[in-house]
Design a protein around this motif. Sequence first.
Motif, PDB file in Angstrom:
ATOM      1  N   LEU A 159      28.103  14.385 -27.692  1.00  0.00           N
ATOM      2  CA  LEU A 159      25.873  15.417 -27.845  1.00  0.00           C
ATOM      3  C   LEU A 159      26.455  15.998 -29.140  1.00  0.00           C
ATOM      4  O   LEU A 159      25.104  16.012 -30.153  1.00  0.00           O
ATOM      5  CB  LEU A 159      25.246  16.159 -26.508  1.00  0.00           C
ATOM      6  CG  LEU A 159      25.574  15.239 -25.430  1.00  0.00           C
ATOM      7  CD1 LEU A 159      25.167  15.650 -24.355  1.00  0.00           C
ATOM      8  CD2 LEU A 159      24.621  14.039 -25.496  1.00  0.00           C
ATOM      9  N   LEU A 160      27.634  16.829 -29.658  1.00  0.00           N
ATOM     10  CA  LEU A 160      27.199  17.857 -30.730  1.00  0.00           C
ATOM     11  C   LEU A 160      28.066  17.139 -31.623  1.00  0.00           C
ATOM     12  O   LEU A 160      27.502  17.281 -32.736  1.00  0.00           O
ATOM     13  CB  LEU A 160      28.920  18.372 -30.246  1.00  0.00           C
ATOM     14  CG  LEU A 160      28.946  19.625 -28.527  1.00  0.00           C
ATOM     15  CD1 LEU A 160      29.953  20.292 -28.792  1.00  0.00           C
ATOM     16  CD2 LEU A 160      27.921  20.512 -28.829  1.00  0.00           C
ATOM     17  N   GLN A 161      28.642  16.713 -31.950  1.00  0.00           N
ATOM     18  CA  GLN A 161      28.500  15.346 -33.019  1.00  0.00           C
ATOM     19  C   GLN A 161      26.871  14.295 -33.389  1.00  0.00           C
ATOM     20  O   GLN A 161      26.815  14.760 -34.451  1.00  0.00           O
ATOM     21  CB  GLN A 161      29.297  13.836 -32.485  1.00  0.00           C
ATOM     22  CG  GLN A 161      29.370  12.998 -33.731  1.00  0.00           C
ATOM     23  CD  GLN A 161      30.104  13.975 -35.224  1.00  0.00           C
ATOM     24  OE1 GLN A 161      31.334  14.208 -35.517  1.00  0.00           O
ATOM     25  NE2 GLN A 161      29.749  14.411 -36.532  1.00  0.00           N
ATOM     26  N   ASP A 162      26.688  14.042 -32.947  1.00  0.00           N
ATOM     27  CA  ASP A 162      24.478  13.442 -32.694  1.00  0.00           C
ATOM     28  C   ASP A 162      24.096  14.739 -33.203  1.00  0.00           C
ATOM     29  O   ASP A 162      23.428  15.046 -34.065  1.00  0.00           O
ATOM     30  CB  ASP A 162      24.001  13.013 -31.370  1.00  0.00           C
ATOM     31  CG  ASP A 162      25.051  11.555 -30.804  1.00  0.00           C
ATOM     32  OD1 ASP A 162      25.544  11.315 -31.230  1.00  0.00           O
ATOM     33  OD2 ASP A 162      25.408  11.896 -29.462  1.00  0.00           O
ATOM     34  N   SER A 163      24.714  16.249 -32.899  1.00  0.00           N
ATOM     35  CA  SER A 163      23.590  17.182 -32.433  1.00  0.00           C
ATOM     36  C   SER A 163      24.367  17.662 -34.442  1.00  0.00           C
ATOM     37  O   SER A 163      22.794  17.640 -35.160  1.00  0.00           O
ATOM     38  CB  SER A 163      24.413  18.282 -31.817  1.00  0.00           C
ATOM     39  OG  SER A 163      23.729  18.500 -30.785  1.00  0.00           O
ATOM     40  N   GLU A 164      25.415  17.016 -35.220  1.00  0.00           N
ATOM     41  CA  GLU A 164      25.676  17.569 -36.392  1.00  0.00           C
ATOM     42  C   GLU A 164      24.775  16.299 -37.411  1.00  0.00           C
ATOM     43  O   GLU A 164      24.294  16.835 -37.992  1.00  0.00           O
ATOM     44  CB  GLU A 164      27.057  17.417 -36.383  1.00  0.00           C
ATOM     45  CG  GLU A 164      27.811  18.177 -37.787  1.00  0.00           C
ATOM     46  CD  GLU A 164      28.790  18.759 -37.981  1.00  0.00           C
ATOM     47  OE1 GLU A 164      29.240  19.140 -38.727  1.00  0.00           O
ATOM     48  OE2 GLU A 164      29.722  17.477 -37.237  1.00  0.00           O
ATOM     49  N   THR A 165      24.805  15.367 -36.744  1.00  0.00           N
ATOM     50  CA  THR A 165      24.469  14.328 -37.516  1.00  0.00           C
ATOM     51  C   THR A 165      22.849  14.495 -38.084  1.00  0.00           C
ATOM     52  O   THR A 165      22.140  14.754 -39.295  1.00  0.00           O
ATOM     53  CB  THR A 165      24.397  12.664 -37.452  1.00  0.00           C
ATOM     54  OG1 THR A 165      26.101  13.032 -36.510  1.00  0.00           O
ATOM     55  CG2 THR A 165      24.078  12.099 -37.388  1.00  0.00           C
ATOM     56  N   GLY A 166      22.250  15.226 -36.794  1.00  0.00           N
ATOM     57  CA  GLY A 166      20.565  15.447 -36.762  1.00  0.00           C
ATOM     58  C   GLY A 166      20.446  16.379 -37.946  1.00  0.00           C
ATOM     59  O   GLY A 166      19.446  16.214 -38.348  1.00  0.00           O
ATOM     60  N   THR A 186      20.525  12.523 -31.553  1.00  0.00           N
ATOM     61  CA  THR A 186      19.901  12.880 -33.373  1.00  0.00           C
ATOM     62  C   THR A 186      18.875  12.990 -33.245  1.00  0.00           C
ATOM     63  O   THR A 186      18.609  13.771 -34.245  1.00  0.00           O
ATOM     64  CB  THR A 186      20.706  11.802 -33.758  1.00  0.00           C
ATOM     65  OG1 THR A 186      22.071  11.614 -33.683  1.00  0.00           O
ATOM     66  CG2 THR A 186      20.915  11.909 -35.132  1.00  0.00           C
ATOM     67  N   MET A 187      17.661  11.949 -33.022  1.00  0.00           N
ATOM     68  CA  MET A 187      16.608  11.877 -33.669  1.00  0.00           C
ATOM     69  C   MET A 187      15.717  13.043 -32.870  1.00  0.00           C
ATOM     70  O   MET A 187      14.587  13.887 -33.358  1.00  0.00           O
ATOM     71  CB  MET A 187      15.989  10.227 -32.554  1.00  0.00           C
ATOM     72  CG  MET A 187      14.598  10.927 -32.722  1.00  0.00           C
ATOM     73  SD  MET A 187      13.746   9.613 -31.529  1.00  0.00           S
ATOM     74  CE  MET A 187      14.351   9.624 -30.273  1.00  0.00           C
ATOM     75  N   ALA A 188      16.637  13.419 -31.712  1.00  0.00           N
ATOM     76  CA  ALA A 188      15.543  14.270 -30.862  1.00  0.00           C
ATOM     77  C   ALA A 188      15.740  15.697 -31.717  1.00  0.00           C
ATOM     78  O   ALA A 188      15.480  16.573 -31.505  1.00  0.00           O
ATOM     79  CB  ALA A 188      16.592  14.559 -29.528  1.00  0.00           C
ATOM     80  N   VAL A 189      17.559  16.250 -32.415  1.00  0.00           N
ATOM     81  CA  VAL A 189      17.364  17.334 -32.559  1.00  0.00           C
ATOM     82  C   VAL A 189      17.010  17.675 -34.417  1.00  0.00           C
ATOM     83  O   VAL A 189      16.431  18.344 -34.629  1.00  0.00           O
ATOM     84  CB  VAL A 189      19.543  17.656 -33.304  1.00  0.00           C
ATOM     85  CG1 VAL A 189      19.747  18.126 -33.638  1.00  0.00           C
ATOM     86  CG2 VAL A 189      20.060  17.704 -31.806  1.00  0.00           C
ATOM     87  N   PHE A 190      16.646  16.238 -34.691  1.00  0.00           N
ATOM     88  CA  PHE A 190      16.034  16.358 -35.770  1.00  0.00           C
ATOM     89  C   PHE A 190      14.256  16.128 -36.083  1.00  0.00           C
ATOM     90  O   PHE A 190      13.825  17.350 -36.727  1.00  0.00           O
ATOM     91  CB  PHE A 190      16.144  14.641 -36.733  1.00  0.00           C
ATOM     92  CG  PHE A 190      15.119  14.372 -37.859  1.00  0.00           C
ATOM     93  CD1 PHE A 190      16.086  14.920 -38.718  1.00  0.00           C
ATOM     94  CD2 PHE A 190      14.086  13.531 -37.567  1.00  0.00           C
ATOM     95  CE1 PHE A 190      15.309  14.243 -40.638  1.00  0.00           C
ATOM     96  CE2 PHE A 190      13.717  14.003 -39.321  1.00  0.00           C
ATOM     97  CZ  PHE A 190      14.042  14.232 -40.467  1.00  0.00           C
TER      98      PHE A 190
END
Length: 190
Positions: free
Chosen positions: A169-176, A96-100
């Motif tokens: 990973l996809l859920q974390d991407s959406e969260t970011g 999540t942090m990486a996407v943000f």
Amino acid sequence: MFEDTEIIVVKGDKTIYRNIGLCSLLLTLQFVAQLLLRPQGSLFGQLIFVASLAVSWMYNSYLSSLDKENVQADILMEHVLHKPSMKKYVFGTRTTMAVFIVLVLNPADPIKALRDIIPNDIKVWKMWREMVGERIENREKLGRDSLMSMIDCDFDTLAEDERKLMGDLLQDSETGYGAYLQQCGSVLNV
């Protein structure tokens, strides 16, 4: 800067950070000038040299008696960077942090930026980086459903534990992406 649990991202005008290099250059020039240009044969030159050594010694003694890191950080923040605004964000996962971070920085090569932050080289992570990096590069929405549509036939080749990881990973991407929209207010193309 990377730590075990934290990443510090510095954004700003690069001309401000040149001040640090300029100060270092001036101090080096002062050192060379004191060694080479002082009149070595005269009493006045020798007194000036000894005085400059004494001042330097007192200044260094003063700094070493204090908490140098705090003094240096204060000088950097107040006088060099001119009191920059800072924000701290806490994320549940490194993904999540990486996407943000990649959304905030908007690098020329988001896939490389994601690889730098999360260097895992297993199949699922590579697929994830390619999908997310491509969508960031094209400034497209990072919703779980839109990312799942990119997987199509590759998803069938994954083992059950890899599918679970990809889902996470996809859920974390959406969260970011959601955090980016909330904090930065910039909307990507839909």
